[in-house]
Design a protein around this motif. Structure first.
Motif, mmCIF file in Angstrom:
data_model
loop_
_atom_site.group_PDB
_atom_site.id
_atom_site.type_symbol
_atom_site.label_atom_id
_atom_site.label_comp_id
_atom_site.label_asym_id
_atom_site.label_seq_id
_atom_site.Cartn_x
_atom_site.Cartn_y
_atom_site.Cartn_z
ATOM 1 N N GLY A 91 0.897 -1.266 0.134
ATOM 2 C CA GLY A 91 -0.043 -0.105 0.103
ATOM 3 C C GLY A 91 0.770 1.287 -0.209
ATOM 4 N N GLY A 92 0.291 2.316 -0.340
ATOM 5 C CA GLY A 92 0.948 3.529 -0.294
ATOM 6 C C GLY A 92 2.278 3.410 -1.083
ATOM 7 N N GLY A 93 2.050 2.718 -2.397
ATOM 8 C CA GLY A 93 3.445 2.708 -3.404
ATOM 9 C C GLY A 93 4.319 1.830 -2.970
ATOM 10 N N ALA A 94 4.224 0.726 -1.871
ATOM 11 C CA ALA A 94 5.462 0.022 -1.480
ATOM 12 C C ALA A 94 4.775 -1.546 -1.197
ATOM 13 C CB ALA A 94 5.589 0.528 -0.224
ATOM 14 N N ASP A 95 5.617 -2.476 -1.466
ATOM 15 C CA ASP A 95 5.198 -3.982 -1.196
ATOM 16 C C ASP A 95 6.171 -4.280 -0.155
ATOM 17 O OD1 ASP A 95 5.394 -6.638 -2.135
ATOM 18 O OD2 ASP A 95 3.507 -6.179 -3.004
ATOM 19 N N PHE A 96 5.686 -5.255 0.527
ATOM 20 C CA PHE A 96 6.720 -5.907 1.521
ATOM 21 C C PHE A 96 7.854 -6.771 0.645
ATOM 22 C CE2 PHE A 96 2.842 -5.823 4.264
ATOM 23 C CZ PHE A 96 3.361 -5.139 5.139
ATOM 24 N N SER A 113 0.926 -0.242 -11.916
ATOM 25 C CA SER A 113 1.859 -0.523 -10.754
ATOM 26 C C SER A 113 2.442 -1.799 -11.094
ATOM 27 C CB SER A 113 0.827 -0.596 -9.572
ATOM 28 O OG SER A 113 1.491 -0.680 -8.284
ATOM 29 N N ILE A 114 2.918 -2.406 -9.893
ATOM 30 C CA ILE A 114 3.952 -3.615 -9.806
ATOM 31 C C ILE A 114 3.224 -4.581 -8.811
ATOM 32 C CG2 ILE A 114 6.136 -4.800 -9.533
ATOM 33 C CD1 ILE A 114 7.301 -1.995 -10.878
ATOM 34 N N LEU A 115 3.252 -5.642 -8.997
ATOM 35 C CA LEU A 115 2.780 -6.716 -7.813
ATOM 36 C C LEU A 115 4.005 -7.492 -7.624
ATOM 37 C CD1 LEU A 115 0.740 -8.315 -6.173
ATOM 38 C CD2 LEU A 115 0.371 -9.897 -8.203
ATOM 39 N N GLY A 116 4.250 -7.467 -6.157
ATOM 40 C CA GLY A 116 5.556 -7.874 -5.839
ATOM 41 C C GLY A 116 6.634 -6.968 -5.823
ATOM 42 N N SER A 117 7.996 -7.598 -5.916
ATOM 43 C CA SER A 117 9.052 -6.614 -5.731
ATOM 44 C C SER A 117 9.225 -5.711 -6.822
ATOM 45 C CB SER A 117 10.248 -7.796 -5.841
ATOM 46 O OG SER A 117 11.512 -6.971 -6.071
ATOM 47 N N LYS A 118 9.555 -4.507 -6.504
ATOM 48 C CA LYS A 118 9.758 -3.407 -7.552
ATOM 49 C C LYS A 118 10.982 -3.692 -8.214
ATOM 50 C CE LYS A 118 12.262 -0.107 -4.588
ATOM 51 N NZ LYS A 118 12.033 1.047 -4.103
ATOM 52 N N GLN A 119 11.960 -4.499 -8.201
ATOM 53 C CA GLN A 119 12.849 -4.941 -8.931
ATOM 54 C C GLN A 119 12.476 -5.987 -10.032
ATOM 55 O OE1 GLN A 119 13.144 -5.146 -5.477
ATOM 56 N NE2 GLN A 119 14.815 -3.112 -5.327
ATOM 57 N N ASN A 120 11.875 -6.905 -9.826
ATOM 58 C CA ASN A 120 11.332 -7.943 -10.551
ATOM 59 C C ASN A 120 9.941 -8.560 -10.385
ATOM 60 O OD1 ASN A 120 11.633 -9.350 -8.222
ATOM 61 N ND2 ASN A 120 13.189 -11.044 -8.555
ATOM 62 N N GLY A 121 9.105 -7.663 -9.838
ATOM 63 C CA GLY A 121 7.956 -8.057 -10.050
ATOM 64 C C GLY A 121 6.927 -8.119 -11.281
ATOM 65 N N THR A 122 5.717 -8.432 -11.048
ATOM 66 C CA THR A 122 4.668 -8.316 -12.275
ATOM 67 C C THR A 122 4.103 -6.913 -12.542
ATOM 68 O OG1 THR A 122 4.474 -10.662 -11.842
ATOM 69 C CG2 THR A 122 2.936 -9.591 -13.407
ATOM 70 N N PRO A 123 4.335 -6.522 -13.545
ATOM 71 C CA PRO A 123 3.473 -5.317 -13.991
ATOM 72 C C PRO A 123 1.928 -5.589 -14.039
ATOM 73 C CG PRO A 123 5.450 -5.528 -15.606
ATOM 74 C CD PRO A 123 5.155 -6.799 -14.794
ATOM 75 N N ASP A 129 -2.797 -8.627 -19.536
ATOM 76 C CA ASP A 129 -3.661 -9.397 -20.612
ATOM 77 C C ASP A 129 -5.180 -9.695 -20.096
ATOM 78 O OD1 ASP A 129 -3.195 -11.278 -18.760
ATOM 79 O OD2 ASP A 129 -2.103 -12.504 -20.017
ATOM 80 N N LEU A 130 -5.502 -9.222 -18.837
ATOM 81 C CA LEU A 130 -6.604 -9.439 -18.636
ATOM 82 C C LEU A 130 -7.231 -10.642 -17.945
ATOM 83 C CD1 LEU A 130 -8.906 -6.642 -20.327
ATOM 84 C CD2 LEU A 130 -7.490 -6.381 -18.269
ATOM 85 N N THR A 131 -6.237 -11.668 -17.860
ATOM 86 C CA THR A 131 -6.447 -13.094 -17.465
ATOM 87 C C THR A 131 -6.799 -13.146 -16.219
ATOM 88 O OG1 THR A 131 -4.260 -13.616 -17.475
ATOM 89 C CG2 THR A 131 -5.124 -13.932 -19.377
ATOM 90 N N SER A 132 -6.407 -12.371 -15.084
ATOM 91 C CA SER A 132 -6.583 -12.601 -13.792
ATOM 92 C C SER A 132 -6.582 -11.307 -13.064
ATOM 93 C CB SER A 132 -5.603 -13.548 -13.219
ATOM 94 O OG SER A 132 -5.611 -13.683 -12.000
ATOM 95 N N PHE A 133 -7.198 -11.108 -12.020
ATOM 96 C CA PHE A 133 -7.024 -10.039 -10.883
ATOM 97 C C PHE A 133 -5.490 -10.378 -10.546
ATOM 98 C CE2 PHE A 133 -11.635 -9.923 -9.900
ATOM 99 C CZ PHE A 133 -12.073 -9.033 -10.957
ATOM 100 N N ALA A 134 -4.790 -9.178 -10.016
ATOM 101 C CA ALA A 134 -3.505 -9.274 -9.434
ATOM 102 C C ALA A 134 -3.530 -8.657 -8.180
ATOM 103 C CB ALA A 134 -2.621 -8.519 -10.415
ATOM 104 N N GLY A 135 -4.513 -8.933 -7.221
ATOM 105 C CA GLY A 135 -4.577 -8.343 -5.918
ATOM 106 C C GLY A 135 -5.400 -7.241 -6.048
ATOM 107 N N SER A 136 -5.887 -6.716 -4.701
ATOM 108 C CA SER A 136 -6.916 -5.623 -4.595
ATOM 109 C C SER A 136 -5.958 -4.346 -4.367
ATOM 110 C CB SER A 136 -7.798 -5.954 -3.488
ATOM 111 O OG SER A 136 -7.487 -5.419 -2.309
ATOM 112 N N VAL A 137 -6.715 -3.220 -4.313
ATOM 113 C CA VAL A 137 -6.250 -2.027 -3.921
ATOM 114 C C VAL A 137 -7.162 -1.391 -2.896
ATOM 115 C CG1 VAL A 137 -5.133 -1.288 -6.067
ATOM 116 C CG2 VAL A 137 -7.492 -0.599 -5.930
#
Length: 395
Positions: free
Chosen positions: A66-71, A293-303, A315-323
């Motif tokens: 949240g807030g632009g950060a990921d654990f 945004s990026i799901l997961g690590s900002k270094q090698n996470g998923t756009p 590609d709209l094949t799946s949700f990628a977490g909520s906001v």
């Protein structure tokens, strides 16, 4: 001393009209209504709630960012940003959640999380890590990185628990995988809450899983099998099994998008109210206006892209977490699932606290418990957040 007066106090079983709560040394010491206010006056600081609801703080047992950060950024500043961001929306306790990743990144996560415990003073408290993966069914991976999904490896998980058991509160895995039942025994015996998730399990797998410690469903419906056929015969999937079996508690992403109205109502009809836990499953876009945004690590996470109030794979094949933030969950359950405010609050405070075994400390407004409290209005807009008796947010 701190005393909150003129509040609609949400207690475990009722709402106390014009109630008051006094706090000393970070704990609740007195609860009453206006008739019991001391005639000689009150000591210490006084907050006049002016009719706002006083609720136990929200406990989010599945949150990524949240807030632009990921654990998974594995930065101390990221942990503090997430804690402070969600505190603005009523979360007073959380369980930082990982994603399936390369082993080296997970080992680094343990180190950064441990550092955060001594410096997290101005946001939601951390009560232990939730490891989401990597032992998942490939077909139910959702936005989890397929490169790192694998079957349970005793050498790996025993090594993790030998070194970091004290940091881990919960682990999610698919119970039908080879070695998953032995994994369940080992994790449960270590005192860690074991959840089933991202799973292709059928009814028989779930029943066996229960016998080996799987007692919580990770984001019910999301990343789970439904009814399937084998040799023309129908088998109940994980979804139907979790709705049916009384030994399974369920967590739900109650943002109104992951689970539309019929699903929320079906869950509330089939599970007892004390078995339902609301979670945000929030990724880094929560609490921001970001569209990409990026799901997961900002270094090698998923756009990912953010639209329609949810994160999606491009590609709209799946949700990628909520906001979502916690306040949104309460509004959704009241307005969409049509349950009471008391029940919705219980699903985001006392229920998760019980499941995560911290209900002796937090999760309800009761004498002796930590003063983890929030004030919000009839629109569930948070005005004040209090953690351990200290104000960490004021609107």
């Amino acid at each position: 001393m701190l005393t909150i007066i003129n509040a609609q106090v949400i207690s475990p079983n009722s709402i106390i009209d014009r109630g008051w709560v006094s706090i000393k040394d970070g704990r609740i010491v007195t609860i009453g209504d206006y008739k019991t206010l001391p005639k000689e006056g009150l000591q210490g600081e006084i907050i006049d709630a002016q009719g706002l609801y006083l609720s136990p703080g929200f406990v989010d047992i599945h949150v990524h960012g949240g807030g632009g950060a990921d654990f998974m950024d594995n930065e101390l500043e990221a942990y503090l940003t997430i804690a402070e961001t969600h505190a603005k929306f009523g979360t007073t306790a959380m369980f930082p959640t990982t994603l399936t990743s390369e082993p080296e990144l997970l080992w680094e996560t343990f180190s950064v999380y441990e550092q955060s415990l001594s410096v997290n003073q101005s946001g939601a408290k951390f009560y232990g890590l939730h490891l989401e993966g990597p032992y998942f069914a490939m077909n139910q991976r959702g936005a989890q990185d397929p490169r790192f999904i694998r079957n349970p490896d005793p050498l790996e998980y025993q090594s993790i628990l030998d070194k970091y058991r004290h940091l881990i509160a919960r682990w999610s895995a698919a119970p039908e995988l080879p070695g998953a039942l032995e994994f369940g025994d080992y994790v449960s015996e270590a005192g860690i809450v074991l959840a089933l998730g991202h799973t292709d399990a059928v009814y028989e797998d779930i029943v066996r899983g229960i016998e080996h410690g799987y007692r919580l469903a990770t984001h019910l419906y999301s990343g789970m099998s439904g009814m399937t056929r084998k040799n023309a015969f129908r088998y109940a999937g994980a979804i139907e099994s979790c709705l049916l079996l009384e030994d399974i508690d369920v967590e739900i992403i109650a943002d109104g998008v992951h689970l539309p109205e019929p699903f929320l109502k079906l869950i509330c009809k089939n599970k007892r109210k004390d078995q339902i836990v609301l979670i945000t499953d929030a990724m880094r876009g929560a609490g921001t206006s970001d569209r990409e945004s990026i799901l997961g690590s900002k270094q090698n996470g998923t756009p990912v892209i953010i639209e329609d109030g949810v994160a999606k794979l491009p590609d709209l094949t799946s949700f990628a977490g909520s906001v979502a933030t916690a306040d949104r969950l309460i509004r959704t359950m009241i307005n969409v699932a049509e349950i009471s405010l008391i029940d919705a609050v219980q699903m985001l405070s006392l229920n998760p606290s019980r499941i995560m075994r911290i209900d002796d400390q937090t999760g309800s407004i009761e004498k002796g418990k930590l003063a983890d409290l929030i004030l919000f209005n009839e629109r569930i807009e948070v005005k004040t957040t209090i953690v351990n008796g200290n104000i960490v947010y004021e609107a």
